[in-house]
Design an enzyme around this catalytic site. Sequence first.
Site, PDB file in Angstrom:
ATOM      1  N   ARG A   1      -4.015  -5.495  -5.187  1.00 42.71           N
ATOM      2  CA  ARG A   1      -3.205  -4.365  -4.717  1.00 42.71           C
ATOM      3  C   ARG A   1      -1.924  -4.924  -4.113  1.00 42.71           C
ATOM      4  NH1 ARG A   1      -2.641  -6.427  -0.377  1.00 42.71           N
ATOM      5  NH2 ARG A   1      -1.631  -4.517   0.294  1.00 42.71           N
ATOM      6  N   GLY A   2      -1.019  -3.995  -3.722  1.00 39.60           N
ATOM      7  CA  GLY A   2       0.301  -4.436  -3.267  1.00 39.60           C
ATOM      8  C   GLY A   2       1.233  -4.389  -4.471  1.00 39.60           C
TER       9      GLY A   2
ATOM     10  N   ARG B   1      -2.212   3.293 -11.320  1.00 44.30           N
ATOM     11  CA  ARG B   1      -1.747   3.743  -9.997  1.00 44.30           C
ATOM     12  C   ARG B   1      -0.302   4.239 -10.143  1.00 44.30           C
ATOM     13  NH1 ARG B   1      -3.011   0.061  -4.970  1.00 44.30           N
ATOM     14  NH2 ARG B   1      -2.906   2.107  -3.976  1.00 44.30           N
TER      15      ARG B   1
ATOM     16  N   GLN C   1      -5.918  -2.309   5.204  1.00 43.22           N
ATOM     17  CA  GLN C   1      -5.253  -3.514   4.679  1.00 43.22           C
ATOM     18  C   GLN C   1      -4.732  -4.404   5.806  1.00 43.22           C
ATOM     19  OE1 GLN C   1      -4.756  -0.439   3.524  1.00 43.22           O
ATOM     20  NE2 GLN C   1      -4.376  -0.396   1.331  1.00 43.22           N
TER      21      GLN C   1
ATOM     22  N   ASP D   1       6.583   0.267  -1.882  1.00 39.02           N
ATOM     23  CA  ASP D   1       5.996   0.474  -3.213  1.00 39.02           C
ATOM     24  C   ASP D   1       7.023   1.003  -4.196  1.00 39.02           C
ATOM     25  OD1 ASP D   1       3.548   0.595  -1.306  1.00 39.02           O
ATOM     26  OD2 ASP D   1       2.829   0.152  -3.322  1.00 39.02           O
TER      27      ASP D   1
ATOM     28  N   ASN E   1       6.079   3.725   1.102  1.00 46.58           N
ATOM     29  CA  ASN E   1       5.203   2.593   1.435  1.00 46.58           C
ATOM     30  C   ASN E   1       3.890   3.169   1.950  1.00 46.58           C
ATOM     31  OD1 ASN E   1       4.713  -0.270   1.694  1.00 46.58           O
ATOM     32  ND2 ASN E   1       4.877  -0.018   3.899  1.00 46.58           N
TER      33      ASN E   1
HETATM   34  O1  MRU Z   1      -2.569   0.647  -1.591  1.00 46.64           O
HETATM   35  P1  MRU Z   1      -1.980  -0.731  -1.518  1.00 46.64           P
HETATM   36  O2  MRU Z   1      -2.791  -1.677  -0.707  1.00 46.64           O
HETATM   37  O3  MRU Z   1      -1.639  -1.254  -2.879  1.00 46.64           O
HETATM   38  O4  MRU Z   1      -0.600  -0.506  -0.747  1.00 46.64           O
HETATM   39  C1  MRU Z   1       0.218  -1.627  -0.483  1.00 46.64           C
HETATM   40  C2  MRU Z   1       1.446  -1.312   0.281  1.00 46.64           C
HETATM   41  O5  MRU Z   1       1.700  -0.182   0.634  1.00 46.64           O
HETATM   42  C3  MRU Z   1       2.393  -2.448   0.533  1.00 46.64           C
HETATM   43  O6  MRU Z   1       3.032  -2.288   1.758  1.00 46.64           O
HETATM   44  C4  MRU Z   1       3.458  -2.466  -0.588  1.00 46.64           C
HETATM   45  O7  MRU Z   1       2.849  -2.430  -1.834  1.00 46.64           O
HETATM   46  C5  MRU Z   1       4.344  -3.639  -0.487  1.00 46.64           C
HETATM   47  S1  MRU Z   1       3.498  -5.107  -0.941  1.00 46.64           S
HETATM   48  C6  MRU Z   1       4.551  -6.419  -0.932  1.00 46.64           C
END
Ligand code: MRU
Length: 344
Positions: A45-46, A88, A195, A236, A246
Amino acid sequence: MLRTLYWTKKGVIMLDQRLLPGRAVYRRFTGYRDVADAIKKLVVRGAPAIGVAAAMGAALGAIKVKAKDADGFKKKFKKVLDLLASTRPTAVNLFWAIERMRRVADSSGNATAGEIKKRLVKEARKIYAEDIRINKLMGGHGSRLIKNNSTVLTHCNAGALATAGYGTALGVIRGAVDRGKKIRVFADETRPVLQGARLTAWELKQDKIDCILITDNMAGSMMQKGLIDCVVVGADRIAANGDVANKIGTYPVAVLAKAHNIPFYVAAPLSTIDMKIKHGNGIPIEERDSTEVTHIRGKRIAPAGIKVRNPAFDVTPNRLVTAIITEKGVVRAPYGRNIRRLFS
Ligand code: MRU
């Protein structure tokens, strides 16, 4: 360096982030369907890591396509890309990486299917390597905004675990630490998927970076007490006007930062900026399963049958963003004009 995911001849290896911080288990993925499933289920994820995983998934899918000629190959490869794109909706890096892979296949002239496959594997590995290089560049630019002996609040995980390596928001913190600055981090736990507690706290502890974990509702109190010097988060998707999507909970942190006169920085590569979307309200926001809210680590904490909302991301309007840190430098308002300049 902590390895989030990497390519091998026998498949993609990914650290299963669902099991952290308890266990660090690496799994091997040999098919694109499994990679798509891993993206959906948050094994990886991220935003940037999702993009890299999708590119590697596309390469795995390409390798297994059986086609007589390049046209037959492209038709089947489209199905691979479509499935990966359906995983996603918010992180634009996913679609950006898929587009790069599509372009490689489309611009292959009269190359054989075998040759196209080789080029696709090469492109996926290039996207991976570029991500680490870009994060280090952002770390360098962003480190100048972080004073020695300062305390930085971050939300979610925008670290090595959210990228091919080094991180975006945590890359900025690493950049400052690597340049000899003494930095302390407050990590929001980041309900509902945690997270911050599970990943950011773990990652910073591995690197021996001073980290204090707080629940999300403590951030305001810490700011009021004068304990936070700045906020750095990832993104994101960033709209062309600088509105930032985000992890859910980022927007309230930005509001709090504004109320306390604390700089609010966003660190993100250009691949996170979506020039096709003018304002933040055009960014698609993923709604995830209600059990993420009603359960904590498999244990029910809310009555059965209760109605739930679970948006995974929120949008911070550009007026709350002090600066956006990219690999091409630091951008400030007016965002519309200054973001456009990054692409020229
Ligand atoms: O749902 P996730 O864990 O994928 O969400 C991640 C985030 O919101 C991060 O802050 C974003 O992707 C930036 S990662 C460098």
